[in-house]
Motif scaffolding. Structure first.
Motif, PDB file in Angstrom:
ATOM      1  N   ALA A  12      72.940   2.647 -71.080  1.00  0.00           N
ATOM      2  CA  ALA A  12      72.364   2.242 -69.944  1.00  0.00           C
ATOM      3  C   ALA A  12      70.851   2.129 -70.026  1.00  0.00           C
ATOM      4  CB  ALA A  12      72.547   3.354 -68.842  1.00  0.00           C
ATOM      5  N   THR A  17      71.681  -6.641 -70.715  1.00  0.00           N
ATOM      6  CA  THR A  17      70.985  -7.046 -70.106  1.00  0.00           C
ATOM      7  C   THR A  17      69.977  -7.983 -71.003  1.00  0.00           C
ATOM      8  OG1 THR A  17      70.748  -5.340 -68.249  1.00  0.00           O
ATOM      9  CG2 THR A  17      69.021  -7.146 -68.377  1.00  0.00           C
ATOM     10  N   GLU A 117      76.774  -6.411 -79.886  1.00  0.00           N
ATOM     11  CA  GLU A 117      76.204  -5.275 -79.119  1.00  0.00           C
ATOM     12  C   GLU A 117      77.041  -3.836 -79.325  1.00  0.00           C
ATOM     13  OE1 GLU A 117      76.115  -5.148 -74.538  1.00  0.00           O
ATOM     14  OE2 GLU A 117      75.919  -3.126 -74.622  1.00  0.00           O
ATOM     15  N   GLN A 204      60.160  -6.146 -70.985  1.00  0.00           N
ATOM     16  CA  GLN A 204      60.869  -6.743 -70.076  1.00  0.00           C
ATOM     17  C   GLN A 204      60.833  -6.068 -68.716  1.00  0.00           C
ATOM     18  OE1 GLN A 204      62.919  -9.616 -70.248  1.00  0.00           O
ATOM     19  NE2 GLN A 204      62.943  -9.342 -68.168  1.00  0.00           N
ATOM     20  N   THR A 205      60.274  -6.896 -67.564  1.00  0.00           N
ATOM     21  CA  THR A 205      60.214  -6.286 -66.571  1.00  0.00           C
ATOM     22  C   THR A 205      61.422  -6.165 -65.475  1.00  0.00           C
ATOM     23  OG1 THR A 205      59.045  -8.351 -65.745  1.00  0.00           O
ATOM     24  CG2 THR A 205      57.466  -6.862 -66.147  1.00  0.00           C
TER      25      THR A 205
HETATM   26  N1  LIG Z   1      65.325  -5.381 -66.713  1.00  0.00           N
HETATM   27  C1  LIG Z   1      66.093  -4.949 -65.844  1.00  0.00           C
HETATM   28  N2  LIG Z   1      66.153  -5.334 -64.565  1.00  0.00           N
HETATM   29  C2  LIG Z   1      66.843  -4.798 -63.409  1.00  0.00           C
HETATM   30  N3  LIG Z   1      68.157  -4.152 -63.898  1.00  0.00           N
HETATM   31  C3  LIG Z   1      68.169  -4.106 -65.195  1.00  0.00           C
HETATM   32  C4  LIG Z   1      67.348  -4.269 -66.026  1.00  0.00           C
HETATM   33  N4  LIG Z   1      67.789  -3.753 -67.343  1.00  0.00           N
HETATM   34  C5  LIG Z   1      68.880  -3.081 -67.188  1.00  0.00           C
HETATM   35  N5  LIG Z   1      69.156  -3.213 -65.726  1.00  0.00           N
HETATM   36  C6  LIG Z   1      70.531  -2.530 -65.011  1.00  0.00           C
HETATM   37  O1  LIG Z   1      70.567  -1.154 -65.570  1.00  0.00           O
HETATM   38  C7  LIG Z   1      71.920  -1.086 -65.865  1.00  0.00           C
HETATM   39  C8  LIG Z   1      72.147  -0.750 -67.301  1.00  0.00           C
HETATM   40  O2  LIG Z   1      72.035  -1.901 -67.986  1.00  0.00           O
HETATM   41  P1  LIG Z   1      73.062  -2.450 -69.147  1.00  0.00           P
HETATM   42  O3  LIG Z   1      74.174  -2.383 -68.569  1.00  0.00           O
HETATM   43  O4  LIG Z   1      72.232  -3.738 -69.682  1.00  0.00           O
HETATM   44  O5  LIG Z   1      72.675  -0.984 -70.256  1.00  0.00           O
HETATM   45  P2  LIG Z   1      73.508  -0.972 -71.696  1.00  0.00           P
HETATM   46  O6  LIG Z   1      72.483  -0.344 -72.526  1.00  0.00           O
HETATM   47  O7  LIG Z   1      73.980  -2.121 -71.919  1.00  0.00           O
HETATM   48  O8  LIG Z   1      74.535   0.002 -70.969  1.00  0.00           O
HETATM   49  P3  LIG Z   1      75.850   0.372 -71.948  1.00  0.00           P
HETATM   50  O9  LIG Z   1      75.464   1.636 -72.817  1.00  0.00           O
HETATM   51  O10 LIG Z   1      76.705   0.766 -70.789  1.00  0.00           O
HETATM   52  O11 LIG Z   1      76.309  -0.750 -72.538  1.00  0.00           O
HETATM   53  C9  LIG Z   1      72.771  -2.219 -65.308  1.00  0.00           C
HETATM   54  O12 LIG Z   1      72.958  -1.931 -63.921  1.00  0.00           O
HETATM   55  C10 LIG Z   1      71.587  -3.425 -65.404  1.00  0.00           C
HETATM   56  O13 LIG Z   1      71.737  -4.285 -64.329  1.00  0.00           O
END
Ligand SMILES: Nc1ncnc2c1ncn2[C@@H]1O[C@H](COP(=O)(O)OP(=O)(O)OP(=O)(O)O)[C@@H](O)[C@H]1O
Ligand SMILES: [Mg+2]
Length: 223
Positions: A12, A17, A117, A204-205
Motif C-alpha cells: 500500500a 498508482t 508489479e 509524486q504528490t
Molecule cells: N499519489 C497518490 N495520491 C492519492 N492516492 C494515492 C496515491 N498513491 C497511492 N494512493 C492510494 O493509496 C492506496 C494504495 O495505493 P496502491 O494500491 O497504488 O498501493 P500498492 O503498493 O500497489 O498496494 P498493494 O501492496 O496492495 O499492491 C490506494 O487507495 C491508492 O489510490
C-alpha cells in the motif's frame, strides 16, 4: 525486451498508482506496454460467481491499453489479504517461483516494454520459499522502488536499497509517493533521500497526475 520491476518498501505504498502513471507515460512516448501482476491477493469475489477480481491487474491492464486477457496479466489470484506465499498455502497448492517468472514473460515480445508489479514489499514472500527480491533477481529487470512519503521513509528506503545491492540488482530510481495529504510541515523526505542516495528520487504528490519528472525519466530510459 525492456522492462521494470516495480517494488515497494511495503504494501500500500503506491506501486499500482505509480505503475499506472508509468504505463500511461510510456504509451504517450510511443511504447507498446505490457503489464504483469503475476500474483494478487485480497481479490474480491464477484457475487454469485467463482471469479476473483484482481484490482491491481485490472488498473494496470487498462492503463497499458492492451488486449491481453486478465488471466495473462494476473494468472494467480487469491481471496485472503495475506502474502501470496501464505495465500497459496491456505489454498493447499503451493506457488512455485518458476511459475510466476514464466507468467511475467509469457506472451511478451522483444519490442514490448514490460512492467511487472510485485506483491507487498521487496522482502515480502511471493512464492514457496521465495521473496519479491528473488522474482526481481530471476527476471533480471531493473527495479523501481516506491516509498510512501511519511515518517520512516528514509529508514525503509535505505534498508530496501541495501537489500537490492546485496543481490546485485540495478535500481532505476526511487519514487517518493504521497499516499495521503502531507500533515507534518517539518518533514522533507525528498531532500533527505537525495542526500543519502546516488539514485534519482522523484516526488509524486497526492492525488495528482504523473509527476513531470516521471516523464523525464521515461524519456531518458528510452534514450
Ligand atoms: N499519489 C497518490 N495520491 C492519492 N492516492 C494515492 C496515491 N498513491 C497511492 N494512493 C492510494 O493509496 C492506496 C494504495 O495505493 P496502491 O494500491 O497504488 O498501493 P500498492 O503498493 O500497489 O498496494 P498493494 O501492496 O496492495 O499492491 C490506494 O487507495 C491508492 O489510490
Ligand atoms: Mg498494488
Amino acid at each position: 525486451m525492456r522492462g521494470i520491476f516495480i517494488t515497494g518498501t511495503d504494501t500500500a505504498v503506491g506501486k499500482t498508482t505509480i505503475g499506472v502513471h508509468l504505463a500511461k507515460t510510456l504509451r504517450q512516448n510511443g511504447q507498446r506496454v505490457r503489464v504483469r501482476k503475476p500474483v494478487e491477493t485480497g481479490c474480491e469475489r464477484l457475487a454469485g460467481s467463482d471469479a476473483l477480481q484482481p484490482s491491481d491487474a485490472i488498473q494496470l491492464r487498462a492503463a497499458a491499453g492492451i488486449t491481453d486477457t486478465l488471466d495473462a496479466v494476473c494468472p494467480y489470484r487469491y481471496e485472503p489479504p495475506v502474502s501470496p506465499e501464505w495465500a497459496a498455502r491456505l489454498a493447499n497448492c503451493p506457488l512455485a517461483i518458476g511459475d510466476l517468472h514464466a507468467a511475467c514473460l509469457d506472451g511478451v515480445g522483444s519490442d514490448d516494454f514490460l512492467l511487472v508489479e510485485g506483491a507487498g514489499g521487496f522482502y515480502s514472500p511471493i512464492a514457496q520459499g521465495a521473496l519479491n527480491a528473488d522474482l526481481a533477481a530471476g527476471l533480471g529487470m531493473p527495479v523501481l522502488l516506491v516509498v510512501a512519503d511519511r515518517l520512516g521513509a528514509v529508514n525503509q528506503t535505505l534498508l530496501a536499497i541495501e537489500a537490492m545491492e546485496m543481490r546485485g540488482l540495478p535500481l532505476m530510481g526511487v519514487v517518493l509517493n504521497q499516499v495521503a495529504q502531507p500533515e507534518n510541515p517539518f518533514l522533507d523526505n525528498h531532500a533527505e533521500l537525495q542526500r543519502w542516495l546516488a539514485a534519482p528520487v522523484i516526488h509524486q504528490t497526492y492525488n495528482s497526475p504523473a509527476s513531470p519528472q516521471l516523464t523525464q525519466w521515461v524519456q531518458k530510459w528510452l534514450g
